[in-house]
Motif scaffolding. Structure first.
Motif, PDB file in Angstrom:
ATOM      1  N   GLU A  17      -1.752  37.486 -46.907  1.00 34.66           N
ATOM      2  CA  GLU A  17      -1.978  38.921 -46.749  1.00 34.66           C
ATOM      3  C   GLU A  17      -3.280  39.364 -47.398  1.00 34.66           C
ATOM      4  O   GLU A  17      -4.028  40.166 -46.821  1.00 34.66           O
ATOM      5  N   ALA A  18      -3.579  38.834 -48.595  1.00 41.59           N
ATOM      6  CA  ALA A  18      -4.800  39.233 -49.290  1.00 41.59           C
ATOM      7  C   ALA A  18      -6.045  38.758 -48.545  1.00 41.59           C
ATOM      8  O   ALA A  18      -7.034  39.498 -48.407  1.00 41.59           O
ATOM      9  N   THR A  19      -6.003  37.524 -48.040  1.00 41.47           N
ATOM     10  CA  THR A  19      -7.158  36.987 -47.320  1.00 41.47           C
ATOM     11  C   THR A  19      -7.345  37.696 -45.990  1.00 41.47           C
ATOM     12  O   THR A  19      -8.477  37.973 -45.578  1.00 41.47           O
ATOM     13  N   GLN A  20      -6.235  38.020 -45.327  1.00 42.12           N
ATOM     14  CA  GLN A  20      -6.337  38.751 -44.063  1.00 42.12           C
ATOM     15  C   GLN A  20      -7.009  40.107 -44.278  1.00 42.12           C
ATOM     16  O   GLN A  20      -7.898  40.501 -43.510  1.00 42.12           O
ATOM     17  N   LEU A  21      -6.605  40.802 -45.323  1.00 42.30           N
ATOM     18  CA  LEU A  21      -7.219  42.101 -45.614  1.00 42.30           C
ATOM     19  C   LEU A  21      -8.708  41.953 -45.904  1.00 42.30           C
ATOM     20  O   LEU A  21      -9.526  42.751 -45.434  1.00 42.30           O
ATOM     21  N   ALA A  22      -9.066  40.924 -46.677  1.00 39.18           N
ATOM     22  CA  ALA A  22     -10.476  40.702 -47.016  1.00 39.18           C
ATOM     23  C   ALA A  22     -11.290  40.387 -45.761  1.00 39.18           C
ATOM     24  O   ALA A  22     -12.408  40.888 -45.586  1.00 39.18           O
ATOM     25  N   GLU A  24     -10.570  41.267 -42.660  1.00 40.49           N
ATOM     26  CA  GLU A  24     -10.645  42.473 -41.832  1.00 40.49           C
ATOM     27  C   GLU A  24     -11.632  43.475 -42.413  1.00 40.49           C
ATOM     28  O   GLU A  24     -12.357  44.136 -41.655  1.00 40.49           O
ATOM     29  N   ARG A  25     -11.703  43.578 -43.727  1.00 36.72           N
ATOM     30  CA  ARG A  25     -12.692  44.466 -44.353  1.00 36.72           C
ATOM     31  C   ARG A  25     -14.109  43.996 -44.050  1.00 36.72           C
ATOM     32  O   ARG A  25     -15.042  44.794 -43.996  1.00 36.72           O
TER      33      ARG A  25
END
Length: 233
Positions: A17-22, A24-25
């Motif tokens: 989840e953290a890597t996906q958010l990073a 996407e940002r």
């Protein structure tokens, strides 16, 4: 330029989840999956521009998933390994991965490695890989005994038969074929083929040279101990 689509397969919920958010940002479109089997299904259904695969996955491990992807596509693959000294790194590269990143990883380092791979594969603009490819394309067909390298059509033939190379293997062969007889150090190959602006793990070079030898002939690329490799003219 269209949004780059990343397939990210990671079983750890927090990391995924953290890597996906990073990602996407940073402007990527991400499909995130928790295991190898769902990752393979997502790859086949969505055809991403690049795949990030954790080595240790339930159902189907990352190395096996990489092999399945490589059987069907030349899409770039980066393996994520928990230990830099792990045999999993070499296994992943031998399975057809183009690069790897050690966990835990710094977000900026991961983004830089992704963008470096995408530049090599033509998914990102700017200087570097694309310019180098244009220079090499001007050379025309090159012949080395039973080996022919068409630098314009990006095709390779051995004994008149086509040889299937991944884009990374092709770039590696282009470096050798445009300077036959010249010793190229591992660091120089990391810089030119993998677009590393910093020191990298030379195992990436060694494994890809092994893969290339298996396809074009074991004696075609010579190891110059202590210096690097050269293509026999």
């Amino acid at each position: 330029m269209a949004e780059t689509h990343v397939l990210f397969v990671e079983d750890d919920d927090v990391i995924r989840e953290a890597t996906q958010l990073a990602l996407e940002r940073d402007g990527f479109r991400v499909t995130a999956m928790p295991d190898g089997l769902s990752g393979l299904d997502a790859f086949r259904a969505r055809r991403p521009d690049i795949a990030l695969l954790d080595v240790m996955l339930p159902g189907m491990d990352g190395v096996s998933l990489c092999r399945r992807i490589r059987d069907e596509s030349t899409v770039p693959v980066i393996m994520l390994s928990a230990r830099a000294d792990s045999i999993d790194v070499v296994l992943g590269l031998e399975a057809g991965a183009d690069d790897y990143v050690t966990k835990p990883f710094d977000g900026a380092v991961l983004m830089a490695r992704i963008r470096a791979v995408l530049r090599r594969f033509g998914h990102a603009g700017g200087a570097g890989a694309g310019e180098q490819g244009d220079e090499q394309a001007d050379c025309g067909p090159l012949s080395f005994g039973d080996l022919e390298v068409d630098t314009e059509g990006m095709e390779v033939r051995k004994d008149g038969k086509p040889v299937a190379l991944t884009p990374t293997e092709m770039r590696l062969l282009l470096e050798f074929s445009t300077a036959p007889g010249t010793v190229l150090s591992r660091d120089k190959l990391l810089e030119r083929v993998w677009d590393y602006g910093w020191g990298g793990d030379t195992r990436v070079v060694d494994v890809h040279v092994q893969r290339l030898r298996a396809k074009i002939g074991q004696d075609r690329i010579e190891t110059v101990r202590g210096f690097g490799y050269k293509l026999k003219g």
